[in-house]
Design an enzyme around this catalytic site. Sequence first.
Site, PDB file in Angstrom:
ATOM      1  N   GLU A   7      25.163 -16.689 -22.098  1.00  0.00           N
ATOM      2  CA  GLU A   7      24.307 -15.689 -22.747  1.00  0.00           C
ATOM      3  C   GLU A   7      23.126 -16.349 -23.455  1.00  0.00           C
ATOM      4  O   GLU A   7      22.016 -15.799 -23.464  1.00  0.00           O
ATOM      5  CB  GLU A   7      25.125 -14.849 -23.726  1.00  0.00           C
ATOM      6  CG  GLU A   7      26.346 -14.177 -23.127  1.00  0.00           C
ATOM      7  CD  GLU A   7      26.064 -13.423 -21.837  1.00  0.00           C
ATOM      8  OE1 GLU A   7      25.001 -12.783 -21.735  1.00  0.00           O
ATOM      9  OE2 GLU A   7      26.902 -13.485 -20.913  1.00  0.00           O
ATOM     10  N   ALA A  65      30.244 -10.425 -21.608  1.00  0.00           N
ATOM     11  CA  ALA A  65      29.253 -10.461 -22.677  1.00  0.00           C
ATOM     12  C   ALA A  65      27.949  -9.880 -22.144  1.00  0.00           C
ATOM     13  O   ALA A  65      27.798  -9.631 -20.947  1.00  0.00           O
ATOM     14  CB  ALA A  65      29.039 -11.886 -23.172  1.00  0.00           C
ATOM     15  N   GLU A  70      22.832  -2.544 -19.975  1.00  0.00           N
ATOM     16  CA  GLU A  70      22.593  -2.985 -18.604  1.00  0.00           C
ATOM     17  C   GLU A  70      23.546  -2.222 -17.667  1.00  0.00           C
ATOM     18  O   GLU A  70      24.750  -2.194 -17.929  1.00  0.00           O
ATOM     19  CB  GLU A  70      22.838  -4.496 -18.474  1.00  0.00           C
ATOM     20  CG  GLU A  70      22.370  -5.053 -17.153  1.00  0.00           C
ATOM     21  CD  GLU A  70      22.503  -6.575 -17.082  1.00  0.00           C
ATOM     22  OE1 GLU A  70      21.596  -7.217 -16.532  1.00  0.00           O
ATOM     23  OE2 GLU A  70      23.506  -7.106 -17.568  1.00  0.00           O
TER      24      GLU A  70
END
Length: 851
Positions: free
Chosen positions: A299, A265, A125
């Site tokens: 997450e 994360a 990402e």
Amino acid sequence: MPGLNLTREEAAARAEILSVHHYDITLDLTRGATDFGSTTRIEFDATAGASTFADLVSNNVRSIRLNGQEIPTKAHTDHRIALDGLAQHNVLEVEADCQYMHTGEGLHRFTDPADGEDYCYSQFEVPDARRVYTTFEQPDLKATFTLTVSAPAGWLVFSNAPTPQPEVDGTTWIYRFAETEKMSTYITAIIAGPYKGVTDSLVSSDGRTIDLGVYSRASLVEHLDADRIIDTTRKGFAFFEKQYGIAYPFTKYDQIFVPEYNAGAMENAGCVTFRDSYVFRTRPTAAQLETRANTILHELAHMWFGDLVTMKWWNDLWLNESFAEFMSHLALAEGTEFTDAWTGFMLRKDWGLKQDQLPTTHPIKAEIRDLADVEVNFDGITYAKGASVLRQLVSYVGREGFFTGLHEYLTAHSYANATLTDLLGELEKASGRDLKAWSKVWLEEAGVTLLRPEINVDDNGVISELAVLQESFSEGSSLRPHRMAVAGYSASEDGSLKQVFRQELDVDGARTVVPAASGLARPQLILLNDGDLAYAKIRMDTESLEFATKNIASITDSLTRGVIMASAWDMTRDGEMSARSYLDLALAAIPGETNMSMLQLTIRHIEEAVRTFVAPTERQVALEKVGGALLDLAVAAAPASDEQNILIRAAAHGATTAEQGEQLRAIFAGEKVLEGLDLDLDCRWELLIALVRLGLAGEAEIAALEAEDGTMTGHQNAACARAAVEDATVKRNVFDAVMTDLSIPNDTRWAMVSGFWTQARTNPALYTQFVADYFNLIERVWAENTFHTAEDIAILMFPTDIAGYAEGVDIVAAGQEWIASHTEVSAALVRIIRERVDVARRQIEAQKADA
């Protein structure tokens, strides 16, 4: 030339042409430490005859074939592969050598100094899958993936599908993964190395068995608190499957803790990576455990919201992150032992409010023109303000309506892409509320409003009317509807705080009356936003602030204390409360603080206030006072408590005088024993860095502790300590290395930065030489580094800490001059400099208010 960028228009045009079905990816990780082999086969449909491009970052493309026909490798230019004359159904095959990264992007490779073992992990990402395989790199071109990885014998390989048994071919192990569910490229994952860990399983709500795994580097596995991590994961699965009304959408769930990570994360589908500082090698505090649990749940929440249903374009990035932020705190509070998680959320909210008051503030629903815009919008507005607003939305539409609409949204768009409009449409249908006006003021307008009480009292001290006044603090920000509580408190005869009244109501417009207060004797403390539901700047009246300052230690509810402290801090940042008055309040609050997240936030604000907001003529006295107070509080803290653990570190950061340093030296050497204090490696490093900063220790002590702690963390702490030496030559060497040496790993670089600035509050003149150098070098930094590294250098090396304190240096003017003379540089870099200049301006104004 586009370089690594991609515009929204380009992405939309490509999505009109293409429908991507499947990727076959083969990676060879046995070729050494620099390059790895990457072969990609993509099946996709297209508008016949159209032209488009694929994405690949590679120094050596070996071959390109489209529909069986060779394409010259020169078609790979500027990180794109030009594709012309497409058929209705197409197969693209690309063979290339890709490069390992050492910046926490793409496929990061790391050698563990503790044992010499090599580890790899991916971080894709926003747009970095293209550093590992050929892609159509945008979130709305979802596909299925089949991955084959060749790795050195003994390596485990993880991806989005379950890890298969490897095929053994001499010194190579070959992993052939099953086909994945349909997903976006940025949430695919490859993690490879001699990872060690623990496996378990759970039964999903649809009866499937979901395999669980928790892994880390071999040198950390003895500290891997897998049982606690799995327990949090189980609770999260149960909570989310119930709230969403949808079973877990993937086949397994691995959680892997990796080194030198840029973020906390990443929500790779079924294969989450975490920063391995979450593997605590010394006894963690309750606040650390809560933070880790929150990240685990954040997450996991993404598996549904973000992975199962993914935004169409990055303008809805906020929705992904805000939603996970909101849901993780809700799950913490209602599904785990961390029942006061909304107090902990105040740390995140503090981040959002700061970001929202900068001149570069933007709507929650930001306009994302290209990938460069995405990178700079991973901020406090995207995460914390968005989550705060979602709390308001749940109250506005009702909890039942919210989760009913959410279920329909997730069901309708499973394994596909959606937009904010899709979500709001489902929430409107489920709740019957029109959200257009709500969306406009909360999501489409930037900034924050300010709420203050208006208290009318008659001659007998009885409230004739209490009203909440709302004003637009940020230019262009409309007055907003807030669901919030207003409460009144007074001291009881035994000194405890008694709630006199409390009313939850809708605050809207410029003035809202609070009926429950009318006719009551005026309480000593009137508190807006009791319970901290609203997102706004909160003010207390003079009488309430005076009462709170004198009685803060007797307020037993952590959230009530938090709202008071947040209001006082905001007033300090705005110059309405002197920094030294805030320090008196904050230091008085510490002995009674039982919530460790709130204790950490209070200490953070104390350190910021004394470092940046106190008047220059008063700062030395304030530094000595704070340093002494924190040391006294650490000594007085209950043995073996979290408070003792947190406060001894705060005392190390705050120590200023030779006497305070001598006390720390005696503790470090074991000559002064604090009952229950565990002088573990982390604590000893904190103390040693303070002693080096104060000139009471040097290279011999650093080298000795580094020899004892030969881990990555030990080397990073040693780098921080060496940078903390108060010497102009040392500072020059550190500055030059941080700004220009591309070989330094990111985490080591940030440790050096931390050590570099340690004398800024006591010897600002030491840093004046670097102001011009910073502005002269920052364009080079931006050009030579990847975005994450360049952004952090630009922020962390900006000389904010000496603004207002270094004689003859005007940081604000220097920054404004740089902006005015650099009209052609990256808009993202200009934004960072604008923000840093505004931070410096604000602290100088606060210093004047403290004079």
